[in-house]
Structure formats: C-alpha cells, structure tokens
Scaffold this active site. Structure first.
Site, mmCIF file in Angstrom:
data_model
loop_
_atom_site.group_PDB
_atom_site.id
_atom_site.type_symbol
_atom_site.label_atom_id
_atom_site.label_comp_id
_atom_site.label_asym_id
_atom_site.label_seq_id
_atom_site.Cartn_x
_atom_site.Cartn_y
_atom_site.Cartn_z
ATOM 1 N N THR A 27 7.088 -60.559 -33.654
ATOM 2 C CA THR A 27 7.886 -60.839 -32.460
ATOM 3 C C THR A 27 7.278 -62.068 -31.804
ATOM 4 O O THR A 27 6.210 -62.528 -32.210
ATOM 5 C CB THR A 27 7.810 -59.668 -31.452
ATOM 6 O OG1 THR A 27 6.443 -59.518 -31.063
ATOM 7 C CG2 THR A 27 8.325 -58.377 -32.039
ATOM 8 N N ALA A 60 1.991 -58.908 -31.815
ATOM 9 C CA ALA A 60 2.273 -58.934 -30.373
ATOM 10 C C ALA A 60 1.553 -60.155 -29.796
ATOM 11 O O ALA A 60 0.338 -60.287 -29.930
ATOM 12 C CB ALA A 60 1.777 -57.651 -29.726
ATOM 13 N N VAL A 86 -2.820 -59.059 -32.931
ATOM 14 C CA VAL A 86 -2.694 -59.941 -31.767
ATOM 15 C C VAL A 86 -2.326 -61.351 -32.226
ATOM 16 O O VAL A 86 -3.027 -61.967 -33.039
ATOM 17 C CB VAL A 86 -4.001 -59.958 -30.942
ATOM 18 C CG1 VAL A 86 -3.862 -60.902 -29.756
ATOM 19 C CG2 VAL A 86 -4.358 -58.550 -30.479
ATOM 20 N N LYS A 87 -1.204 -61.826 -31.685
ATOM 21 C CA LYS A 87 -0.690 -63.138 -32.088
ATOM 22 C C LYS A 87 -1.197 -64.192 -31.099
ATOM 23 O O LYS A 87 -0.991 -64.064 -29.880
ATOM 24 C CB LYS A 87 0.834 -63.081 -32.086
ATOM 25 C CG LYS A 87 1.490 -64.051 -33.024
ATOM 26 C CD LYS A 87 2.969 -63.703 -33.126
ATOM 27 C CE LYS A 87 3.704 -64.684 -33.991
ATOM 28 N NZ LYS A 87 5.153 -64.463 -33.930
ATOM 29 N N VAL A 88 -1.862 -65.204 -31.635
ATOM 30 C CA VAL A 88 -2.545 -66.201 -30.805
ATOM 31 C C VAL A 88 -2.075 -67.597 -31.222
ATOM 32 O O VAL A 88 -2.042 -67.906 -32.421
ATOM 33 C CB VAL A 88 -4.081 -66.092 -31.025
ATOM 34 C CG1 VAL A 88 -4.823 -67.105 -30.174
ATOM 35 C CG2 VAL A 88 -4.578 -64.683 -30.748
#
Ligand code: G3P
Length: 217
Positions: A27, A60, A86-88
């Site tokens: 997402t 996310a 965790v999307k960074v």
C-alpha cells in the site's frame, strides 16, 4: 516469484487471496487516500484488516521524513501485526532508518527507488525488500525493466539478500518480463494478476470440449 497486490481495496485483496496465488500486499498513502481511508487511527486499523485477509507480508508506509519520526512511526506499525513490513522512502534519513530497523529486527521495504545506486544503498542498509517503480520509469521513456535487470546483476554479484520487489507494475507483460529477469516479487493491480489467465485459445478450446461432451451425453 511472489505475487503481491498493490491496493488498499479490501474487496480486491480478498479476490486475489481467494485465487490462491497471493503472497502479500503493498500500500502507499495515495492508495489509502483512494479508498477514503484517512486519519491515523483509521489507517492503522485498515492495515490490521488487510493483515487479517492475507497470509503474507503487508507493507505499511511511514509518513515522517526525519529519522526520529520514521523510527517512531515504523516501530508503531511493526507492533500492529507480525505481517507488517515498514515501508521507508529512499532518502538519506530513510537509509538511516532502514539500518536502524534492520538492527532492531524490523523488516523493511525501501520505496520510491528509481536507480541501481539507490537499490545498492537499500541493500547495504539491510532492507528486506527494495521497490523499483518500473511503470513510472516507463512513463518518462526510461526502461523500467532494465533497472530490474541491473539490480538483479548487482545483488547476485555480492549475494545481497534484499528481495527485488518490482513495483508500479501496470500490466501482464511487466509481470512476465520481471519473472524472466528474476525479480523476487512483483506488486501490481488485480488486473495484472488476473490478466495472466487470459488466452483466446483456452476459451475456444474449452467451448469446443464442452460442446463435444454434450454431443455424446
Ligand atoms: O507500488 C508502487 C505503486 O503503488 C506505484 O504505482 O501505478 O502509481 O506508478 P503507480
């Protein structure tokens, strides 16, 4: 090759999950907004809803762009569910945050990657996934698939374990070409997955088989 669906739409996620070939979900803030999911609490709840539908990893994304903010948000996201990755974003503070998360056992997806150099940095920082956006490169007359091939070569040269997550996939040929090159994962819309089903010879062949069966029964 893992198949992720790139959407925050729960119906589409369920449909892909029901097909039996879904390995995860990606997402981003734009996809959340598209579904009308706004406000921190609603967004966090939506991530949990997604995790409860699929068996695999769910990316996310952090909103903060400073190191401390990314760490705080990322730790909160990772606490939500053990499927959360965790999307960074690929910025200087993001690389530092990825390294921090790696050292603390939190899995990451480095997003907004558009060059081999960025992908090399993401791998050095220990990212679980790197997301090169191939469709957006194609949009500006640059070959997105060439980037996937370059990253594959570089990662294989050094045995980096970061998985290449071909993102911004738009259609079936992106999926097939990514598979030929050896991307570990692709993420795209439901249409890019369901489109793989289609062949007119399958349809006409099945029609004929059923007609022939009816003649003899
Ligand atoms: O996974 C990245 C994706 O959400 C971007 O896709 O189609 O907006 O370029 P697109």
């Amino acid at each position: 090759m893992k198949f992720f669906i790139d959407t925050a739409n729960l119906d589409q996620i369920k449909e892909a999950q029901d097909l039996g070939v879904l390995d995860g979900v990606t997402t981003n803030p734009s996809l959340m907004a598209k579904e009308g999911i706004t406000g921190r609490n609603n967004i966090l709840k939506h991530y949990v809803d997604i995790c409860n539908i699929v068996d695999g990893d769910v990316s996310a994304e952090v909103i903060a762009t400073d190191f401390e903010g990314m760490v705080k948000e990322g730790e909160e996201l990772a606490e939500l569910h053990n499927q959360i990755v965790v999307k960074v974003p690929m910025i200087k503070e993001g690389v530092k945050a990825i390294k921090y998360f790696t050292d603390h056992g939190i899995r990451t997806n480095c997003t907004l990657v558009f060059s081999a150099g960025q992908a090399l940095l993401a791998a050095k920082a220990g990212a679980t996934y790197v997301s090169p956006f191939i469709g957006r490169l194609d949009d500006i007359s640059t070959d997105g698939l060439e980037l996937i091939a370059d990253i594959r070569l570089i990662y294989d040269n050094y045995g980096f374990e970061t998985q290449i997550l071909a993102a911004s996939v738009r259609h079936t040929m992106h999926v097939i070409n990514c598979a030929k090159i050896g991307a570990d994962v692709m993420t795209g819309p439901l249409s890019s997955i369901e489109g793989l089903l289609k062949h007119p010879l399958t349809d006409s062949g099945l029609k004929q088989f059923l007609e022939d069966y009816k003649k003899g029964n």
